[in-house]
Design a protein around this motif. Structure first.
Motif, short mmCIF file in Angstrom:
data_model
loop_
_atom_site.label_atom_id
_atom_site.label_comp_id
_atom_site.label_asym_id
_atom_site.label_seq_id
_atom_site.Cartn_x
_atom_site.Cartn_y
_atom_site.Cartn_z
N ALA A 4 -59.54 -43.76 18.21
CA ALA A 4 -60.23 -43.69 19.49
C ALA A 4 -59.40 -42.91 20.51
O ALA A 4 -58.18 -42.94 20.47
N ARG A 5 -60.08 -42.19 21.40
CA ARG A 5 -59.43 -41.43 22.46
C ARG A 5 -60.19 -41.68 23.75
O ARG A 5 -61.34 -42.07 23.74
N ASP A 6 -59.55 -41.39 24.86
CA ASP A 6 -60.24 -41.51 26.14
C ASP A 6 -60.21 -40.21 26.93
O ASP A 6 -60.47 -40.20 28.11
N ASP A 7 -59.92 -39.10 26.26
CA ASP A 7 -59.79 -37.83 26.97
C ASP A 7 -60.73 -36.76 26.44
O ASP A 7 -60.46 -35.58 26.55
N TYR A 8 -61.86 -37.15 25.88
CA TYR A 8 -62.78 -36.20 25.29
C TYR A 8 -63.54 -35.44 26.37
O TYR A 8 -64.12 -36.03 27.27
N ASP A 62 -67.96 -40.72 10.85
CA ASP A 62 -66.72 -40.72 11.64
C ASP A 62 -67.09 -40.17 13.01
O ASP A 62 -67.01 -38.97 13.28
N TRP A 63 -67.52 -41.07 13.87
CA TRP A 63 -68.10 -40.70 15.17
C TRP A 63 -67.10 -39.93 16.04
O TRP A 63 -67.46 -38.95 16.68
N THR A 64 -65.86 -40.37 16.07
CA THR A 64 -64.86 -39.70 16.89
C THR A 64 -64.56 -38.32 16.34
O THR A 64 -64.41 -37.36 17.11
N ALA A 65 -64.50 -38.17 15.03
CA ALA A 65 -64.29 -36.85 14.44
C ALA A 65 -65.43 -35.91 14.81
O ALA A 65 -65.20 -34.73 15.08
N MET A 66 -66.66 -36.44 14.84
CA MET A 66 -67.79 -35.59 15.24
C MET A 66 -67.56 -35.03 16.64
O MET A 66 -67.78 -33.84 16.88
N LEU A 67 -67.11 -35.87 17.56
CA LEU A 67 -66.84 -35.39 18.92
C LEU A 67 -65.71 -34.38 18.92
O LEU A 67 -65.77 -33.36 19.60
N VAL A 93 -66.47 -47.75 19.71
CA VAL A 93 -65.74 -46.90 18.76
C VAL A 93 -64.85 -45.92 19.51
O VAL A 93 -63.68 -45.74 19.18
N PHE A 94 -65.40 -45.29 20.55
CA PHE A 94 -64.67 -44.25 21.27
C PHE A 94 -63.54 -44.80 22.13
O PHE A 94 -62.64 -44.07 22.51
#
Length: 114
Positions: A4-8, A62-67, A93-94
């Motif tokens: 997970a990241r918070d800087d997308y 892989d939802w985060t990988a998609m972003l 998830v994110f």
């Protein structure tokens, strides 16, 4: 799964990078396309000319990988809906939370920064 990241940020470069992925996810608004995708996900990804990394992210959800690969959350959510996943689930998830934790955080005013 990607961490997970918070800087997308979906900027122009990311949007261009994810064009095929966003087109695929956007196509799922149509019932016939959802049926075709469900029948053969890999072939459907190939029809939209996803990169190997994008295809893998879709097939593995892989939802985060998609972003990271240029997807927009608004289009990605169409795929999540096909899997009966809520926006709260994706938010969790994110951010590294459960869907319930994410929803609770939003109800209490959201995350506080700095």
């Amino acid at each position: 799964m990607t961490e997970a990241r918070d800087d997308y940020v979906l900027d122009l470069a990311q949007s261009r990078r994810g064009y095929a992925l966003n087109r695929l996810c956007g196509s799922l608004k149509d019932a016939d396309n959802r049926r075709r995708f469900s029948e053969d996900e890999a072939a459907y990804c190939d029809a939209y000319k996803l990169s190997p990394e994008q295809k893998q992210a879709v097939l593995e959800r892989d939802w985060t990988a998609m972003l990271d690969l240029g997807a927009s959350i608004f289009y990605t959510f169409k795929l999540a809906m096909l899997d009966r996943k809520s926006m709260q689930y994706l938010g969790g998830v994110f951010t590294g939370m459960s869907a319930e934790e994410f929803a609770s955080t939003m109800r209490s005013g959201g995350r506080k920064f700095g």
